[in-house]
Design a protein around this motif. Structure first.
Motif, PDB file in Angstrom:
ATOM      1  N   ASP A   8       0.813  -1.213   0.000  1.00 11.02           N
ATOM      2  CA  ASP A   8       0.000   0.000   0.000  1.00 11.02           C
ATOM      3  C   ASP A   8       0.849   1.266   0.000  1.00 11.02           C
ATOM      4  O   ASP A   8       0.379   2.323  -0.384  1.00 11.02           O
ATOM      5  N   PHE A  88      -0.868   0.989 -10.871  1.00  5.23           N
ATOM      6  CA  PHE A  88      -1.510   0.074  -9.924  1.00  5.23           C
ATOM      7  C   PHE A  88      -2.759   0.711  -9.312  1.00  5.23           C
ATOM      8  O   PHE A  88      -3.794   0.058  -9.174  1.00  5.23           O
ATOM      9  N   ASP A  89      -2.642   1.977  -8.941  1.00  8.79           N
ATOM     10  CA  ASP A  89      -3.805   2.672  -8.372  1.00  8.79           C
ATOM     11  C   ASP A  89      -4.950   2.724  -9.376  1.00  8.79           C
ATOM     12  O   ASP A  89      -6.113   2.493  -9.025  1.00  8.79           O
ATOM     13  N   GLU A  92      -6.433  -0.788  -9.784  1.00 16.13           N
ATOM     14  CA  GLU A  92      -7.216  -1.136  -8.595  1.00 16.13           C
ATOM     15  C   GLU A  92      -8.559  -0.406  -8.611  1.00 16.13           C
ATOM     16  O   GLU A  92      -9.616  -0.986  -8.333  1.00 16.13           O
ATOM     17  N   ALA A  95     -10.765  -2.008 -11.252  1.00 14.10           N
ATOM     18  CA  ALA A  95     -11.250  -3.320 -10.809  1.00 14.10           C
ATOM     19  C   ALA A  95     -12.366  -3.159  -9.781  1.00 14.10           C
ATOM     20  O   ALA A  95     -13.355  -3.896  -9.801  1.00 14.10           O
ATOM     21  N   THR A  96     -12.224  -2.191  -8.894  1.00 16.59           N
ATOM     22  CA  THR A  96     -13.260  -1.943  -7.897  1.00 16.59           C
ATOM     23  C   THR A  96     -14.558  -1.514  -8.565  1.00 16.59           C
ATOM     24  O   THR A  96     -15.635  -2.012  -8.227  1.00 16.59           O
TER      25      THR A  96
END
Length: 105
Positions: A8, A88-89, A92, A95-96
């Motif tokens: 993270d 990556f952010d 993510e 995907a959310t």
């Protein structure tokens, strides 16, 4: 196939390269000062001055080359690391959103 994992605090870790780059720049500045002192302190026209300058020229140039390479590597690592972190952010977040839409349907 290996799982891709990241922490993270990836962005924080790569942002530390800015601090490292600042330290690197301070070292470069000191090398410039050492070079100036060597030129001034070694004299100019006599045989001892010429010999002194020949003795310090190569190590100083080699150190300058090394620091240049380190600086390039630090810059590329910090920049590429920040790009990876943003990617990556974004993934993510995408995907959310996809998961939310899938659970609503």
């Amino acid at each position: 196939m290996a799982d891709l994992e990241f922490t993270d605090n990836l962005a924080t870790n790569f942002s530390q390269f800015d601090e490292i780059a600042g330290i690197h720049e301070a070292i470069r500045s000191r090398l410039d000062r050492i070079r100036a002192l060597n030129l001034a302190g070694g004299g100019r026209d006599d045989e001892y001055a010429k010999s002194y300058h020949e003795q310090v020229k190569t190590p100083t140039s080699d150190l300058d080359t090394l620091l240049g390479g380190v600086g390039t590597l630090l810059g590329a690592t910090g920049e590429n690391g920040s790009t990876v972190s943003r990617t990556f952010d974004d993934v993510e977040g995408g995907a959310t959103e996809t998961a939310k839409r899938g659970s609503m349907g």
